[in-house]
Design a protein around this motif. Structure first.
Motif, PDB file in Angstrom:
ATOM      1  N   CYS A  70       0.591  -1.097  -0.026  1.00 57.39           N
ATOM      2  CA  CYS A  70       0.032  -0.144   0.072  1.00 57.39           C
ATOM      3  C   CYS A  70       0.954   1.365   0.009  1.00 57.39           C
ATOM      4  CB  CYS A  70      -0.943  -0.161   1.363  1.00 57.39           C
ATOM      5  SG  CYS A  70      -0.305   0.155   2.808  1.00 57.39           S
ATOM      6  N   ASN A 108      -2.306  -3.890   8.015  1.00 54.49           N
ATOM      7  CA  ASN A 108      -3.388  -3.911   7.121  1.00 54.49           C
ATOM      8  C   ASN A 108      -3.587  -4.818   5.830  1.00 54.49           C
ATOM      9  OD1 ASN A 108      -4.623  -2.010   8.957  1.00 54.49           O
ATOM     10  ND2 ASN A 108      -3.625  -0.353   8.130  1.00 54.49           N
ATOM     11  N   CYS A 109      -2.314  -4.958   5.318  1.00 56.35           N
ATOM     12  CA  CYS A 109      -2.344  -5.789   4.141  1.00 56.35           C
ATOM     13  C   CYS A 109      -1.872  -7.363   4.245  1.00 56.35           C
ATOM     14  CB  CYS A 109      -1.172  -5.051   3.304  1.00 56.35           C
ATOM     15  SG  CYS A 109      -1.680  -3.472   2.606  1.00 56.35           S
ATOM     16  N   LYS A 149      -4.763  -9.330   3.082  1.00 60.68           N
ATOM     17  CA  LYS A 149      -5.029  -9.193   1.514  1.00 60.68           C
ATOM     18  C   LYS A 149      -3.985 -10.090   0.871  1.00 60.68           C
ATOM     19  CE  LYS A 149      -5.061  -5.816  -2.022  1.00 60.68           C
ATOM     20  NZ  LYS A 149      -4.880  -4.652  -2.607  1.00 60.68           N
ATOM     21  N   HIS A 150      -2.867 -10.216   1.524  1.00 60.10           N
ATOM     22  CA  HIS A 150      -1.668 -10.901   0.724  1.00 60.10           C
ATOM     23  C   HIS A 150      -1.788 -12.273   0.929  1.00 60.10           C
ATOM     24  CE1 HIS A 150       2.436 -11.960  -0.542  1.00 60.10           C
ATOM     25  NE2 HIS A 150       2.711 -12.497   0.475  1.00 60.10           N
ATOM     26  N   SER A 162      -4.457 -13.821   1.209  1.00 56.77           N
ATOM     27  CA  SER A 162      -5.696 -14.477   0.465  1.00 56.77           C
ATOM     28  C   SER A 162      -5.579 -14.740  -0.974  1.00 56.77           C
ATOM     29  CB  SER A 162      -6.941 -13.248   0.367  1.00 56.77           C
ATOM     30  OG  SER A 162      -6.187 -12.026  -0.558  1.00 56.77           O
ATOM     31  N   ASP A 163      -4.232 -14.204  -1.355  1.00 55.79           N
ATOM     32  CA  ASP A 163      -3.997 -14.853  -2.815  1.00 55.79           C
ATOM     33  C   ASP A 163      -3.444 -16.403  -2.588  1.00 55.79           C
ATOM     34  OD1 ASP A 163      -2.862 -15.104  -5.437  1.00 55.79           O
ATOM     35  OD2 ASP A 163      -1.721 -13.544  -5.226  1.00 55.79           O
ATOM     36  N   HIS A 217     -17.754 -12.569  -4.015  1.00 57.28           N
ATOM     37  CA  HIS A 217     -16.542 -12.478  -3.377  1.00 57.28           C
ATOM     38  C   HIS A 217     -16.697 -12.545  -2.138  1.00 57.28           C
ATOM     39  CE1 HIS A 217     -12.664 -10.028  -2.532  1.00 57.28           C
ATOM     40  NE2 HIS A 217     -12.021 -10.943  -3.268  1.00 57.28           N
ATOM     41  N   SER A 237     -15.016 -11.256   0.465  1.00 57.06           N
ATOM     42  CA  SER A 237     -14.906  -9.967   1.164  1.00 57.06           C
ATOM     43  C   SER A 237     -15.958  -8.777   0.603  1.00 57.06           C
ATOM     44  CB  SER A 237     -13.515  -9.548   1.230  1.00 57.06           C
ATOM     45  OG  SER A 237     -13.028  -9.095  -0.320  1.00 57.06           O
TER      46      SER A 237
END
Length: 559
Positions: free
Chosen positions: A16, A35-36, A39-40, A42-43, A475, A477
């Motif tokens: 970010c 915070n990321c 997200k990381h 989730s890949d 999705h 989220s």
């Protein structure tokens, strides 16, 4: 104080570029803020090993130099395609060459390895598994085929035996008739001779009586029959029949019986295509643009616009709650209008490889083709009702249909009017689709069959043989207000899957393996109902209640 967090050098998140570093992924070589992290992770296409940033190795793990074992290679020579150390550079062998950071190069290499792993796990290995399964199925079919051949040979042999038995029976019957006729002639002749012989015996008896008698008057009346008896009746000669068997010609018998065609063994390319990973299905890779944009709108003459399909990049067929199917160009001009054969409004339509329009008519249970303004019935169903359809890359039609009682749904592949394939159940015998009638269908570039099952709130994808691949239910989220209700579905040149989420007024874009890529939710969409994609990867969206057609650019142009 840890030097990694010194005030003079604030390190920020690689993702970010805003948050302070909290973690480090040892496999992806990226620094991540708190915070990321989610997200990381989730890949799922990559493997990760996230550790606290304090545990990040203090010294870069550069590869050792193969020529100077006491040194590490901190740079990579692009021209020589190898890692180099400071001694290698001082030798002058790499003077003027493009150099890059070794760790950055390793990071790119790691991404390539992860891509290879994803392709092996998700595409290549399953394809080989599918081929092996197909070969086992083929062996079962071969066993059945050769048993059918044996049965056909036995049947032919039985037919020949029956014919031979008939011939034998007829000849024997004919022989019996000849024998009866021959014996009848001999019996008649025998009776004739017996009668004459009886007369001769009587004459002998009479003459002996006369000779023993002295009655002159009786003797004087005697008349001799010897002259009559001397003239023997003709002998009837009958030539007996004979049987002349023909010599059995083995070659002719084989020809008459039949023959087997020889095995033809050839090699050909596999019927399976191995898709390139990361949604690449052609030589040029196209990327999604950051902000999709409306490039054109077309107002159509329907109260409710239900369907849209591209005839070409400039002309689009549309239909709605109306008996007319209208062809528009991108300048709002109505080019052609075709009325359905029955007068009912069509449920769905598609354009074939040859450019003909086909449409479904649920009320008459038919699929019809429009050619040169004439409508021809192609398919008529009994016990099933056709709803949605698409034209495939090989020219077949895929038709979604429900049973007349509304309890079952399936997809049927047709070549012309001939049914070639039926897709209804998974490997455990459970239905693949709900019984509701909203089920738009399309074929992807990798020949997967993609279905928007509105009743199941999901996208269902099977491969070309009908084997279940995956299901997308929205999705995880998602911040959308409504549940995921996919109405229609389309695919593009990158094998990406696009589906219209009518309730939330947006478009979902997935890769060919069902991984969510992004939404199109910034184009003021209202109740997007149907979708199609032209050859340039422009998206056409039919808005049901605003009865207008929107052309959206969502892919970057190739250089």
């Amino acid at each position: 104080m840890d030097p990694k967090f010194s005030a003079q050098d604030i390190l920020l998140c690689d993702l970010c570029r805003e948050g302070a570093l909290q973690s480090y992924c040892e496999l992806c070589l990226v620094n991540i803020c708190i915070n990321c992290v989610g997200k990381h992770l989730s890949d799922s296409s990559k493997r990760h090993n996230v550790v606290p940033y304090r545990q990040k190795p203090s010294a870069p793990n550069y590869p050792k130099c193969p020529n100077h074992t006491q040194k590490h290679c901190e740079l990579y020579c692009e021209r020589c395609v190898l890692y180099v150390c400071s001694i290698c550079l001082s030798s002058g062998n790499h003077k003027g060459h493009d150099l890059s950071d070794a760790l950055q190069k390793l990071k790119f290499k790691l991404k390539d390895l992860q891509k290879d792993l994803k392709e092996l796990e998700k595409r290549i290995y399953p394809t080989y598994e599918e081929i092996a399964s197909g070969l086992n199925h083929e062996k079962e079919k071969i066993e059945k085929h050769y048993e059918e051949l044996k049965t056909a040979v036995t049947k032919q042999g039985d037919e020949l035996h029956r014919e031979i038995n008939v011939i034998e029976h007829n000849l024997k019957s004919e022989i019996n008739e000849m024998k009866i006729k021959h014996l009848a002639i001999l019996n008649e002749q025998e009776n004739q001779f017996q009668m004459i012989n009886s007369d001769v015996k009587q004459s002998i008896t009479d003459l002996k009586k006369l000779l023993d008698s002295d009655n002159i008057s009786i003797s004087s009346e005697y008349k001799s029959r010897n002259a009559e008896f001397r003239s023997l009746p003709p002998k009837i000669k009958v030539s007996t029949s004979s049987f002349s068997p023909h010599q059995i010609n083995t070659e002719q018998l084989h020809q008459m019986f039949g023959s087997l065609s020889a095995l033809s063994i050839t090699t050909e390319k596999q019927g399976y295509t191995m898709e390139i990973p990361e949604n690449v299905s052609c030589s040029q890779v196209k990327l999604l643009i950051d902000e999709p944009e409306i490039v054109n709108t077309v107002d159509v003459e329907y109260d409710y616009l239900y369907n849209v399909t591209c005839l070409n990049d400039e002309e689009i067929w549309t239909c709605g709650k109306d008996k007319n199917m209208n062809l528009y160009n991108l300048h709002n001009k109505l080019l052609k209008s075709i009325q359905t054969k029955s007068g009912n409004h069509p449920r769905d339509m598609a354009v074939t490889k040859s450019g003909d329009l086909v449409y479904t008519d649920p009320d008459s249970k038919t699929v019809n083709k429009v050619k040169n303004k004439k409508i021809k019935e192609v398919i008529r169903l009994e016990g099933w009702i056709p709803y949605y359809l698409c034209s495939t890359s090989c020219g077949d039609l895929l038709v979604t249909m429900n049973s007349a009682d509304g309890e079952q749904s399936k997809i049927v592949r047709y070549s012309g009017s001939t049914e070639k394939q039926s897709i209804q159940f998974d490997s455990k015998g459970k239905p693949l689709f709900t019984s509701g009638y909203y089920k738009y269908v399309c074929e992807n570039r990798n020949l997967d069959i993609c279905v928007a099952d509105w009743g199941a709130c999901s996208i269902v994808v099977v491969n070309r043989t009908g084997k279940f691949r995956f299901k997308y239910t929205g999705h995880p989220s998602s911040t959308l207000k409504e549940s995921f209700y996919p109405y229609s579905i389309a695919t593009d040149s990158q094998s990406q899957i696009l589906t219209a989420d009518c309730a939330d007024h947006c478009i979902h874009i997935l890769d060919q393996d069902g991984e969510f890529l992004r939404y199109i939710d910034n184009c003021d969409l209202q109740y997007p109902w149907d979708l199609c994609v032209d050859t340039r990867d422009n998206l056409f969206v039919a808005e049901c209640y605003r009865h207008r057609l929107i052309k959206i650019k969502y892919m970057k142009d190739t250089p």
